[in-house]
Design a protein around this motif. Structure first.
Motif, PDB file in Angstrom:
ATOM      1  N   THR A 130       3.097   4.893  35.594  1.00  0.00           N
ATOM      2  CA  THR A 130       2.305   6.030  35.141  1.00  0.00           C
ATOM      3  C   THR A 130       1.092   5.560  34.350  1.00  0.00           C
ATOM      4  O   THR A 130      -0.021   6.068  34.524  1.00  0.00           O
ATOM      5  N   SER A 131       1.301   4.572  33.475  1.00  0.00           N
ATOM      6  CA  SER A 131       0.225   4.095  32.596  1.00  0.00           C
ATOM      7  C   SER A 131      -0.636   3.029  33.269  1.00  0.00           C
ATOM      8  O   SER A 131      -1.601   2.545  32.683  1.00  0.00           O
ATOM      9  N   LEU A 135      -2.618   6.308  36.044  1.00  0.00           N
ATOM     10  CA  LEU A 135      -3.677   6.602  35.073  1.00  0.00           C
ATOM     11  C   LEU A 135      -5.048   6.156  35.581  1.00  0.00           C
ATOM     12  O   LEU A 135      -6.015   6.925  35.554  1.00  0.00           O
ATOM     13  N   ARG A 139      -8.191   8.831  36.700  1.00  0.00           N
ATOM     14  CA  ARG A 139      -9.507   8.778  36.059  1.00  0.00           C
ATOM     15  C   ARG A 139     -10.610   8.549  37.073  1.00  0.00           C
ATOM     16  O   ARG A 139     -11.634   9.230  37.073  1.00  0.00           O
ATOM     17  N   LYS A 152       4.798  14.434  38.680  1.00  0.00           N
ATOM     18  CA  LYS A 152       5.251  13.758  37.452  1.00  0.00           C
ATOM     19  C   LYS A 152       6.616  13.095  37.565  1.00  0.00           C
ATOM     20  O   LYS A 152       6.881  12.100  36.901  1.00  0.00           O
ATOM     21  N   ASP A 157       7.459   4.806  34.458  1.00  0.00           N
ATOM     22  CA  ASP A 157       6.813   3.932  33.473  1.00  0.00           C
ATOM     23  C   ASP A 157       7.886   3.272  32.620  1.00  0.00           C
ATOM     24  O   ASP A 157       8.913   3.880  32.345  1.00  0.00           O
ATOM     25  N   HIS A 163       4.682   7.724  29.249  1.00  0.00           N
ATOM     26  CA  HIS A 163       4.752   8.588  30.428  1.00  0.00           C
ATOM     27  C   HIS A 163       4.585  10.058  30.020  1.00  0.00           C
ATOM     28  O   HIS A 163       3.797  10.804  30.613  1.00  0.00           O
ATOM     29  N   LEU A 166       1.058  11.001  28.849  1.00  0.00           N
ATOM     30  CA  LEU A 166       0.130  11.059  29.977  1.00  0.00           C
ATOM     31  C   LEU A 166       0.330  12.334  30.798  1.00  0.00           C
ATOM     32  O   LEU A 166      -0.637  13.049  31.073  1.00  0.00           O
ATOM     33  N   VAL A 170      -2.669  14.049  28.838  1.00  0.00           N
ATOM     34  CA  VAL A 170      -3.858  13.388  29.379  1.00  0.00           C
ATOM     35  C   VAL A 170      -4.185  13.872  30.790  1.00  0.00           C
ATOM     36  O   VAL A 170      -5.285  14.346  31.058  1.00  0.00           O
ATOM     37  N   PHE A 171      -3.237  13.758  31.706  1.00  0.00           N
ATOM     38  CA  PHE A 171      -3.495  14.115  33.111  1.00  0.00           C
ATOM     39  C   PHE A 171      -3.930  15.577  33.313  1.00  0.00           C
ATOM     40  O   PHE A 171      -4.793  15.843  34.144  1.00  0.00           O
TER      41      PHE A 171
END
Length: 188
Positions: A130-131, A135, A139, A152, A157, A163, A166, A170-171
């Motif tokens: 995931t990271s 990620l 981006r 998800k 991760d 995880h 994010l 974030v996501f």
């Protein structure tokens, strides 16, 4: 149904050398298997992405913290078992396997050429970690104006907290985040 034709499921870094490190048992990769079969059933393109290097590691430079040790460690070359897609999500004939040389699915790969050729505007992402690949690809894909969905429960991760942050914080700014089952239901 035209929308499905513009959508691709990217199955990222689900390769022997990486998946093996995250697998507790066979069930670990079940969400990936469900995503792949849902995509195939709905006529959504499935594209596999792996990280691998040429013999002699010309792509792995000394300043790259993640990959510089490869030349010493060995493995991870294009022909190596560690870079082959994991059997649980075996590519079918005609499904591209894209080789990247960095973390993002776009880094040094022919992914964008394939997406353009297929007229793909919507990316559905799953992968390990995931990271890492997820990620970086979220981006970069967002900056390239793709519509993005992240599955998800088909992201793994080593750090559950990372995880969580994010997928929850974030996501969602750049992607729709849902479970494989929720996504599969949108295809029906």
């Amino acid at each position: 149904m035209n929308h499905h034709a513009q959508t691709a499921l990217l199955v990222m870094d689900v390769q022997n050398g990486i998946a093996g490190r995250y697998m507790k048992d066979e069930s670990t990769l079940q969400p990936f298997q469900r995503a792949v079969s849902a995509a195939r059933k709905a006529g959504v393109s499935v594209i596999f992405v792996r990280v691998a290097f040429s013999e002699g590691y010309p792509e792995a430079g000394p300043r790259n913290k993640m990959f510089s040790h490869l030349a010493q460690a060995g493995g991870m070359t294009i022909a190596d078992a560690s870079t082959q897609i994991h059997d649980s999500v075996m590519p079918q004939s005609g499904e591209p396997v894209v080789t990247k040389y960095r973390v993002s699915a776009f880094a040094g790969s022919n992914l964008e050429v394939i997406l353009r050729a297929k007229g793909i505007t919507n990316l559905v992402l799953c992968g390990i970690a995931t990271s890492g690949v997820v990620l970086s690809t979220v981006r970069e894909a967002a900056d390239k104006d793709y519509a993005i969905t992240v599955l998800k429960d088909a992201c793994l991760d080593g750090d559950p907290e990372v995880h969580q942050v994010l997928v929850e914080k974030v996501f969602p700014r750049q992607a729709d985040v849902m479970t494989v089952e929720e996504w599969a239901n949108t295809l029906a």
